[in-house]
Every structure is written in structure tokens, then in C-alpha cells.
Design a protein around this motif. Structure first.
Motif: not given
Length: 582
Positions: A474-496
Motif C-alpha cells: 500500500a505504501d509503495w503504490k501510494a508513492k508510485m502514483g497508485g500503480a497496481p504493479t511494478t510493470m504498470d509503473y514502468l509502462r506508465d512512466n516510459d521506463q521499460l
């Protein structure tokens, strides 16, 4: 269905008279073409499975063995060179005897070609019309058997996912994973690049200098039993920036950059410098030079390590229920300039293949079993051992009232708590111990199950994501803009950076290149370790110069030329596949 042209011609002509010809053990045998498999099999048989990637010898036990017995009246007897030891000795002995196994799991390329040419695998064309689950991946089957007068093998790790899309689920293959709870205590400091991690790791180590077991905590703990063309852990940070090695070449997965491993400014040299600086700060476990992966893994489990290169190390070892409920655990910490490497779904399949032995007791039944592995039921079941897919429907998962797949009470015990006993009517025993021993999947767990509309991997299911929500996640998701998974975060931030799944097979070295490579590799490994633990920067630089000079003297440049050419060939193949299928 698109059969290879040669197979179409043979099948069409001979099906008219009801016969097909295949070669079994070098002797021709007439075999009728079939359009469907029997619903039941009356006689029990035991099938010898020669499996080049299995880690188990003997009869398959437990729930998977019970499932195979009920469906096919068949027992699987695993013959595993990984367990038997002796390298290729077991393989060579059985090949010399003319009978490798009834069902064969073997690498595509040279070994498969060798078996086909030697008459040790069966032409499965007569069974192919009945293999309705396999035919969905006919393009890959055609490609795998190209140049062969028949269908001799079936690809693994298949998927309907585009090859330009990641082959995984919630995490990429690599990434800078840190103890998030300690990173949080520091106020989530921003990290612009790899080198910025070191002062943060120093502060984290100062926050928790001693593990619960009383041992000293080190930010980094390395290991050496996976070393080959260099220190394996020194090759991992390059993946944070989209690079992968090809022998002594280092290439960005999109083909935009090629490096030589030992160049002054290569990503490998950057990593050695990173570890050298870390050691000067007292951040590297001094036992790194002698320990193996298992020893290092146990230290991560015990809380003695703060950094992981892969999700399947830090999260697997440390993120148990007790730790995550306490807010402790490994999560990816973003570097602003990272472009994390992950691999695309292989359009032509993975490294291993399924084949039927030319002396198989009941090849039709084995063909039916192989086809079942590609079915939704088979996909869920065969992946249970590695806990990627959810196991059998009705045992470990079911559809809830809203039609969503959800773990049963038993499934929650298995996949969240670690294991559970299986009911007797499903075979009994431990679920983990009773899982498939094949150690290879016919279809990627990330592929979509048409019944649910979601991937076969239970980790991606919304019901599972809600089930495993912890203070840590929950803390990681909150800090990562609500991204449900690591893969979602990287995709959304063009870091994959996805390496297109082109199924490139590295050619075999010539005898000269093989000899030169074996001369150079130990020199690179020995000097690399010395550089990490060098006392001064001047010593580091001198060791680097000595390594470069000795490697060149032993033929490094000649091997590098071959590796760079292969890296470019791999990229060309990826570009071709991306254009055709992406």
C-alpha cells in the motif's frame, strides 16, 4: 490451420488412403492419420520423460501425477541429466543406445536437429490434425520444423501476446529492488542514476546494521557460482538501462548501442566501479568472493542484505507475510534515468521443445498429452510447480459470484502461506511437492485465459491483488502514483525497454572461438573480483589495464568480433519479428 507445405503435401496425399509413413528407430512404419484422440485410454502405461531442464528423477507423484493418471492412464517417469550429473554423459549414453526417451524435452537448434537426423524422434504429422490446442500456435510449429520433412517437435513458452509486449506479469526480469521500509525512513530520497544509490544504501545500512539473527547487515552481497564471461552480478546493473550481454558484447535491446565488455566506458566496467566504490564505503559482504547463490539467498531471507537485482531474489526471499504486514520488504526504487530491460513474448517459443521419441510405447497418447499441456486445463496445471499459474480449477481456484477467478481457501494457503496438503481425491500430499516436475511451460502464464479474460498467472488477478494488499504494498503504490504493479509503473512512466521476443538461437562456437573463449573468461572473472575489492582507485585502474591487456593477448578481440556480429544478428531478427508480428 497452416501446416508446413511439405507436411500438407504428404498428409493430403496419404490421408486419402488412410496411411502416413514415419520413421521409427530407422525402420519405416505405416501409421494412420487421426482427426481426434480417444476419450479414454484403457491400458496403463509408464512413459519415460527425458527432460533436459527437470530437477527431479523418478515417477511423478502428487496431484499432477494423479491428474495425468486420471486423464491419460499414464505415469511419467522423469530422466533428468540435471539430477544425474556428468554433464552430457546421460544424454550421449541414451542417444548412443538409440532411445533417448518416450517424451523428450530438449533444446531447439543443434540438439533437436541431431535427434531428428539420427532418427530418435518421431514425425508427429499423423497426430497433428487432432492436436487442436497446439494448432493455435501453428506459426511457431511451422517455424520450428522448417526444413524438416515432417513435424518433429513442438515449441514451449508460447503466447498470443505480441512479441513487443512483456512476457511477464507484475514484475520485469530486472530492476533495482531495495528494502523499501528503510528507504521510506530516509524520506524516499530521489535517485537520478545508479551511482546515487550508494550514499542511500550507506544510510540504510547505518539505520539497520544488525539483522534479527544477530549477523551484520551489508547493503550488497554478491556470489560467484554463476560467473562465466564475467562476474554475473556485475552484468545485472546494465539491465536497468536496457542492456544485455552476448558473450563479450553488450547491446542495448533496441539495437541503439553496442559495446565491448572490457571497454573503459562499458556498462560492465561501470558496474565494477560501482561495486568498488561500494566496498570502499563498507557496503559489500566480504564473503561475496567465496559464497554461492544459495548462501547469499539465505542471507537475504534473514534480513542481512538490502539490495536485489531481481524481484525473484529480494521479494521471494524476504517478502513473507510477517515482514510485509510489518511494512518491511523489497520493492523497486526508481532511478530517473533507468530504462529497465524485460523480455517480450517469444513469437516462435522458448529455448526448449517437446518431441516424441521414435521408440515411444504409445506415441498417440503422448501426442494427446502434449496437446493437453497447451489447453487451459493443462496450462493451469503444468505451471503449478513453479507457482506461476494457479493449478487445477476446483482445487486451488474457482470463479466467484462476479465471474472473476479467485483462489479457494486451499489456494490461499498454498500461494500466500507457501504450501498446504492436497485432499486425497486430488492425489494427496504437499501441493508444492506434487506439482509438475517438467520445469517448462507450454504456454506463458501471462497469456490470456479466454474463460476469465485474465492471464493464467494468478498474481495478476484483481481478487489476488486485493487479497495480498499489505502495509508494504500500500505504501509503495501510494508513492508510485497508485500503480497496481511494478510493470504498470514502468509502462506508465516510459521506463521499460522490451526486447522483442524473436526466439534468436545463438550459433555454436567454432572450435577455435570456443578455445579462445575458455582462455579469456577466467581472466576476466579473476581480475573483475580483484577490481571490486581493490584497496585504492589507482589499484583498480591498474588491475583494469592488466585485465584488458591479458585478455587481448589471449584472443579477446577475435571472440568479441564474433559476439558483436551475433548481437547485431539478434537485433535484426527482433526488428524483423517486430515488423511482422508487432
Amino acid at each position: 490451420m497452416k501446416l508446413p507445405k511439405k507436411v500438407v503435401a504428404v498428409a493430403s496425399a496419404l490421408a486419402m488412403v488412410g496411411l502416413l509413413t514415419s520413421c521409427i528407430g530407422g525402420a519405416p512404419e505405416e501409421r494412420a492419420a487421426i482427426s481426434e484422440f480417444p476419450e479414454k485410454w484403457d491400458e496403463e502405461i509408464t512413459v519415460d520423460v527425458f527432460d533436459g531442464v527437470a530437477n527431479y528423477m523418478g515417477i511423478q507423484e502428487g496431484w499432477f501425477g494423479d491428474l495425468v493418471k486420471k486423464k491419460f492412464n499414464m505415469k511419467l517417469n522423469f530422466i533428468a541429466p540435471n539430477v544425474a550429473g556428468g554433464g552430457d554423459t546421460l544424454y550421449n549414453t541414451r542417444v548412443s543406445a538409440g532411445n533417448l526417451g518416450d517424451l523428450i524435452v530438449i533444446d531447439k537448434g543443434m540438439k533437436l536437429d541431431e535427434l531428428v537426423q539420427g532418427g530418435l524422434v518421431l514425425d508427429s504429422a499423423p497426430f497433428y490434425p487432432a492436436m487442436t490446442n497446439v494448432e493455435k500456435f501453428d506459426t511457431a510449429v511451422t517455424h520450428l520444423n522448417e526444413g524438416k520433412d515432417g513435424i518433429f517437435a513442438f515449441p514451449t513458452m508460447m503466447s498470443s501476446i505480441k512479441p513487443t509486449e512483456p512476457d511477464g506479469g507484475v514484475d520485469p526480469s530486472f530492476g533495482p529492488y531495495l528494502r523499501w521500509d528503510l528507504y521510506k525512513q530516509l524520506g524516499y530520497p530521489e535517485l537520478n542514476t545508479l551511482e546515487d544509490v550508494l550514499p542511500v544504501l550507506k544510510q540504510m545500512q547505518d539505520l539497520e546494521p544488525t539483522a534479527p539473527n544477530g549477523a551484520k547487515v551489508y547493503a550488497l552481497s554478491l556470489f560467484k557460482d554463476w560467473d562465466s564471461n564475467g562476474i554475473v552480478t556485475a552484468k545485472q546493473p546494465a539491465a536497468f538501462y536496457g542492456y544485455e550481454d552476448m558473450g563479450f558484447a553488450v547491446a542495448k535491446a533496441d539495437g541503439s548501442d553496442y559495446q565491448a565488455l572490457l571497454d573503459d566506458d562499458s556498462e560492465y566496467m561501470r558496474a565494477l566501479k560501482f561495486y568498488h566504490e561500494a566496498n570502499k564505503l563498507g557496503l559489500i559482504d566480504p564473503e561475496s568472493t567465496t559464497q554461492n547463490y544459495d548462501t547469499m539467498f539465505s542471507k537475504v531471507q534473514n534480513g542481512q542484505v538490502l539490495f536485489s537485482w531481481w524481484p525473484w531474489l529480494g521479494q521471494s526471499a524476504y517478502n513473507n507475510d510477517a515482514n510485509t504486514q510489518a511494512g518491511k520488504g523489497f520493492e523497486i526504487v526508481p532511478l530517473k534515468d533507468m530504462n529497465v530491460l524485460t523480455f517480450g513474448a517469444e513469437v516462435y517459443g522458448g529455448a526448449q521443445t517437446f518431441a516424441i521419441g521414435s521408440k515411444a510405447k504409445d506415441p498417440e497418447r503422448i501426442a494427446a498429452f502434449i496437446d493437453w499441456l497447451y489447453s487451459p486445463e493443462g496450462r493451469h496445471a503444468n505451471d503449478g510447480k513453479v507457482m506461476a499459474a494457479a493449478g487445477p480449477k476446483g482445487l486451488t481456484w474457482e470463479l466467484d459470484d462476479s465471474g472473476q477467478p479467485a483462489l479457494t481457501e486451499l489456494g490461499r494457503k498454498i500461494f500466500i502461506e507457501g504450501d498446504a496438503e492436497v485432499p486425497a481425491e486430488w492425489g494427496g500430499g504437499s501441493f508444492v511437492d506434487g506439482g509438475s516436475q517438467m520445469n517448462v511451460s507450454a504456454v506463458l502464464p501471462a497469456d490470456i485465459d479466454k474463460e476469465t479474460g485474465l492471464p493464467f498467472s494468478y498474481r495478476t488477478w484483481p481478487t489476488y491483488q486485493a487479497l495480498v494488499e499489505t502495509p508494504l504494498s500500500a505504501d509503495w503504490k501510494a508513492k508510485m502514483g497508485g500503480a497496481p504493479t511494478t510493470m504498470d509503473y514502468l509502462r506508465d512512466n516510459d521506463q521499460l525497454l522490451v526486447a522483442t521476443g524473436a526466439s534468436y538461437t545463438t550459433p555454436t562456437d567454432s572450435s577455435e572461438i570456443q578455445t579462445l573463449r575458455k582462455q579469456v573468461e577466467p581472466i576476466v572473472v579473476q581480475y573483475s573480483w580483484k577490481m571490486v575489492f581493490a584497496g585504492t582507485d589507482a589499484e583498480f585502474d591498474q588491475l583494469k589495464a592488466d585485465m584488458q591487456e591479458e585478455a587481448k593477448g589471449l584472443g579477446y578481440d577475435k571472440v568479441l568480433e564474433v559476439d558483436l556480429e551475433r548481437a547485431k544478428e539478434r537485433n535484426e531478427e527482433r526488428e524483423k519479428v517486430a515488423k511482422e508480428f508487432g
